[in-house]
Design an enzyme around this catalytic site. Structure first.
Site, short mmCIF file in Angstrom:
data_model
loop_
_atom_site.label_atom_id
_atom_site.label_comp_id
_atom_site.label_asym_id
_atom_site.label_seq_id
_atom_site.Cartn_x
_atom_site.Cartn_y
_atom_site.Cartn_z
N GLU A 36 1.55 -0.59 -5.04
CA GLU A 36 0.34 0.20 -5.28
C GLU A 36 0.74 1.67 -5.25
O GLU A 36 0.60 2.35 -4.25
CB GLU A 36 -0.72 -0.10 -4.20
N ASP B 77 0.83 -1.19 0.00
CA ASP B 77 0.00 0.00 0.00
C ASP B 77 0.88 1.26 0.00
O ASP B 77 1.75 1.42 0.86
CB ASP B 77 -0.87 -0.04 1.27
#
Lengths: 699, 699
Positions: A449, A420
């Protein structure tokens, strides 16, 4: 140009004496007159400072510029070895044009390879070429026979016994021939008396032998470049993301790992091989967001899974409503047995209730008054999340703990991680963490990401991420798609960056999906799945065509699963599950779609139609896929498609069959100029396999 | 793809233990968490292994990618120094887009500069930006004041006394303000009581000061890159080539240096500043070529000047019919007094009669029978020339002798050399020779006469040649010219390669000049002179439009001066001398034409019309030149020209005057879309200077 403002630095302590100019009158002679020059080596990353990236099963294309002064011929090879090899192997390079050379290295093991390019002056081939030209022009070549004999004798000294005998024999025959020719007053071996000798001289075998015996002073090796090898799944993978808590058996019932496990049949039937779960850890209470991201949560609101950590634990704990560690391990094993990897989310941040907040306050950012800063992007505030301080006093213990988190989940059977927002943590941290993990487990995959600026996304790939999210999500027009894909699939970016294409994510419901209807979902699915060997969807929102945004102009889903438990009717007749299954089956059946390096765009005389191909030469035949997509979600579009014959290995007057793998229709085409029509109310795409004609057999 | 043939090397002695894999579990922590990343630095040549090239008077554009993780602001500078400087200077870089940064370095001395890019996390600017956003959103910022005070205090510790006092005072004011705000229950300094303080805080001065005080752990320096600086003439020069022996006062009378000297008025009147003479040395008798390159010469044929060396001497001797060394020195001085450099030809080969043949037989290639190989490109033979053996046993003495040849002519006042066929000698030789000369005389210019493959031409520039001949000679169509010029004038090629454009040479009478008539000569002249800051012509053949080839399909001149003495009627009314003088005057008057880096092509809706611009921002105003050329030598061509407004600094609705410097006509244009017409029977080119309108004054 206005004069630049120059600042003269008062501190000259940085001046290094070793960099000062030395006397250069005259320059010392070079140590050797090595004639070959090698440059422009691909793949390379940052001038060789970092490894290029490959995957098991690749034939890695290595190219270089190599040339010498003058008109002599040369030969080039790639020398390579895996870290575990005892010695070097080599592959001959073929000459392309403008001094460019190419070879393909077979990559078949995880870990690290190194390679260097070797270029040699090929005096023997040069001599043969010139001898042929002189003989054809009727020149006296008796002395040239002696030159050749010298070359053979000289090389023989470096040869193994058997080769040496052969080369010496050839040299002696050439000498004898030279004498005979000179004596007879002829200019060359006339009448072909020495035909057998010249057959040897002009054979590829002797040429190769002579080349391996090239004297060291005529050979140059490039610097060494490294290639880091990931598992095949880093190159070819099909991702499905779902929220475990939304897999429950009724509305608003919190799903469990057992529910996810019973969903595996469904995921497998659609052909996915990575099942990615958003964070599975306890969720904080303090600052918890309510439904649709409301600043204040109602008591029963479940909160965002990315607000990690509560009394029940943090990054190595499991949200109690999902089940136990054993349940999780069971799910992972069950998925593995179907060829599916469970991917976890590495979101290195905490809720205010995470145990680390009290155990390791130095891992966080503090305001002068002593309170901890929550995440913000001023003036925006994320009250349910504390960022970690990767540069604080205690950074070493924090980094090590985060490494331990990754190791912990690897020990539970996880080998794929979606990371993330990696771009908000130091590059040095990721480089260290990924190198540490890869040193232990080179099969682990990290997906970045990072939807941020291009140079930052590239840097994350350079420092070790195996795959990356991309801007594909927002590339809609033909020009946007073509130019972005050219960037991603060619050197230098393709040397280290592996795209993973997502039409949607829990954070991104694009304008196109909001307003394009079923046909938009279909065309974005086919584009993602055929443009990129790695792609994924966030489901079941995708197959159920969830398309309502929180408000007009927003890319957030209305009633987003990020903040609430949703219940999905997978039996809905409108579901795209069957089409997805078909597309993923096509990807598995066609090796062309499992790589990106042959992607070629073809011209269509209609801006709303995009056409491209991928090819793969195989042992049993060539796999050629041509995709045509209608980018207009409203109207049928027609156009003339001009296929790039060279990219497809097509002859200009070829007759062949285009087999549409989506509809099973077959079209007989000929030549490179053919008509296409796609209707958004039917199937807005062709995925053609190019087949030789079955009837008349000519191609 | 068929599996590549892999050869496993039996000899593993090349295996270096230091390259074997080391344990990586876990990786050692990085020494520092330096957040800025710097990459993609331009100019750089071969990853910094060789210097980039600049010339005195350049503002050298330096660019880099620089970025950090997260959302903090950063600042970048280029630090640079000349070898003779005692310390470093620096220039701030400006941020472009996508993390690209740029600065311009003033280059004002010969020799060598070095530079590195410095990138810093700008915590102060980040704090200011966030404070502004938080304040505007009405958030409580009293603690943020304290954060700022800490930053100021911390930087003050590294500041000089005066700055330290100012920073500490600001810090204390901020602290006091924080207390007042907190006490009053307000969320920020309301009512502007601290306006003076915030004016300081938001000033560029304090921002720059805080930036120079950035802590070392937040600053990254790139590696060091080098820039080699040539004289201004390496960048901007105008060459005229003539055969001295054809300057005699009557037909077939051998010209002398005195005749050349009396030709200087003519050369100066046309505006040339380099006078290049083919070899001026004694010419061999053995194998001498006859008129039009006949294999056997008649007794009175003068032979090719490139067949250097006879009883009278070799590369440091002068052909007796041209005069004495004193005559030559007189010519050089006389030329210098007019701003003209005499350029000599370095043709490192000999005739069979060169003194070296007997004095240094080891400097040549020998056949097994003992004879010396003459130059050949099998089956072609050049019986009047022996190539030198740059790799023979005696290569060191040969190389040193060749260096002495260059030094000899430098001692006679020559500082510009045109090097004949450098690509047939080892790169290592040129690199050594040029570095040796440049170490003594950094003002010397070497022009590479290499019409060979692109990578080889590039390599010669990389290893030291100041200028190079190019393929311009054969680039005729709009597409050819545009794509070739884009390659030459942008990074990476422009970082080290300086083109010199020649419409003709003694070896090359192009098809276009053979058949295009006077208009072809005019348009090729204007293209060469305005596309490239360096250009030259081979005269008087050019201005007299000599255009008959030896035979159809040949690029050789009929009755070429290479093999005979020609006599030219410079008073011919058709001569282009006046146009050439005008074009060269325009080049001198317009700094825009003295550089290549701003070259921009503009769209014309007619493939026969090409349009481009060059610009230069000056102290007294901008110099903007727009050139339009009709490439069709037969017919008038018209078209609509779309100017790239950004490249010219034009507003879309601007009104301005296009002053045609060739015809002195003035055209009133407005906006970016204008009509052009060029007739090959008149002047087939415009060279416009863009002028502000003189009447209505609006622009």
């Amino acid at each position: 140009m206005a004069s630049p403002r120059v600042h003269r630095e008062s501190d000259s302590s940085i001046d290094r004496p070793s960099e000062r100019r030395e006397a250069v009158t005259p320059e010392p002679f070079p140590v050797d007159i090595l004639r070959p020059v090698i440059g422009g080596i691909a793949p390379q990353v940052d001038g060789g400072k970092r490894p290029a990236r490959a995957a098991v099963g690749d034939l890695l294309r290595v190219e270089a510029d190599a040339f010498i002064d003058g008109h002599d011929l040369m030969s080039c090879a790639v020398r390579f070895r895996h870290d575990d090899d005892a010695g070097w192997s080599s592959v001959k390079m073929e000459s392309l044009f403008n001094d460019r050379w190419r070879a393909h290295l077979p990559i078949n093991r995880l870990g690290r390879y190194r390679f260097k390019v070797r270029a040699s002056v090929d005096r023997y081939s040069t001599w043969r070429r010139d001898l042929r030209a002189r003989t054809a022009a009727g020149q006296d070549v008796s002395e040239e026979y002696l030159v050749g004999a010298e070359l053979l004798h000289e090389a023989a000294r470096r040869a193994k016994a058997g080769d040496r005998r052969e080369l010496v024999a050839m040299a002696e025959e050439l000498r004898a021939l030279a004498l005979r020719v000179a004596k007879s007053g002829a200019r060359a071996d006339q009448g072909g008396n020495a035909a057998a000798l010249f057959e040897s001289i002009y054979s590829e075998r002797v040429s190769d032998l002579m080349n391996t015996l090239t004297e060291a002073s005529r050979t140059v090796n490039s610097e060494t470049y490294f290639v880091s090898v990931d598992p095949a799944k880093a190159r070819f993978s099909t991702w499905y993301e779902l929220f475990p808590r939304s897999t429950g058996t009724g509305a608003h019932v919190h799903g469990t790992f057992a529910d996810v496990e019973s969903r595996l049949d469904y995921v497998e039937s659609m052909g996915f091989d990575v099942l990615y779960l958003p964070p599975i850890h306890p969720i904080g209470r303090t600052g918890r967001k309510g439904l649709n991201g409301a600043v204040v949560a109602e008591p029963n609101d479940p909160g965002s899974p990315w607000a990690i950590g509560a009394d029940d634990g943090g990054h190595t704990a499991i949200h109690p409503q999902l089940g136990t560690l054993d349940d999780f391990r069971h799910l992972v094993r069950s998925a593995h047995s179907r060829g599916i990897d469970v991917a976890l989310d590495l979101a290195f941040q905490t809720s205010p209730d995470h145990p680390w907040v009290h155990e390791h306050p130095d891992w966080f950012h503090h305001l002068p008054g002593g309170s901890i800063r929550y995440a913000e992007n001023p003036p925006k505030r994320y009250e349910d999340i504390y960022p970690l301080n990767f540069e604080g006093f205690e950074w070493r213990s924090l980094w090590f703990e985060l490494l331990e988190v990754v190791r912990y989940w690897i020990a539970q059977g996880v080998s794929v991680f979606r990371v993330d927002n990696p771009h908000t943590k130091p590059f040095a941290f990721w480089e260290w963490l990924i190198a540490s993990i890869k040193g232990e487990r080179p099969d682990v995959i990290f997906l970045a990401e990072a939807f941020t600026r291009p140079r930052v996304m590239e840097q994350l790939a350079k420092i070790g991420f195996s795959q990356s999210y991309t801007y594909f999500t927002w590339r809609s027009t033909k020009w946007e798609i073509e130019s972005y894909l050219r960037e991603l699939t060619t050197s230098p970016v393709a040397d280290y960056f592996r795209p993973n294409f997502w039409p949607n994510t829990p954070d991104i419901l694009t304008d196109e999906l909001q307003h394009g209807g079923r046909t938009a979902f279909l065309s974005r699915l086919v584009l993602a799945a055929t443009l990129s060997a790695n792609y994924g969807i966030y489901g079941p929102t995708f197959e159920l065509q969830e398309h309502v945004a929180r408000f007009s102009g927003s890319e957030e889903y209305l009633d987003s699963e990020k903040y609430e438990i949703r219940s999905w009717d997978l039996t809905n007749k409108q579901s795209l599950a069957k089409v997805i299954a078909l597309v993923n089956q096509i990807r598995r059946d066609h090796p062309a779609l499992q790589f990106n390096d042959t992607l070629t765009f073809h011209h269509v005389d209609n801006e709303q139609l995009i056409a491209y191909s991928k090819t793969r030469v195989g042992e049993t035949g060539d796999d050629v896929i041509v995709v045509v997509v209608n980018l207009d979600h409203g109207y049928p579009q027609t156009g003339w498609l001009d296929l790039d014959a060279q990219a497809l290995g097509l002859k200009a007057d070829a007759r062949y069959v285009m087999h549409d793998l989506l509809t099973d229709a077959r079209f007989e085409w000929s030549g490179t100029h053919n008509f296409v029509k796609l209707d958004p109310h039917g199937v807005p795409c062709h995925i053609f396999a190019l087949e030789s004609p079955t009837t008349d057999g000519t191609n």
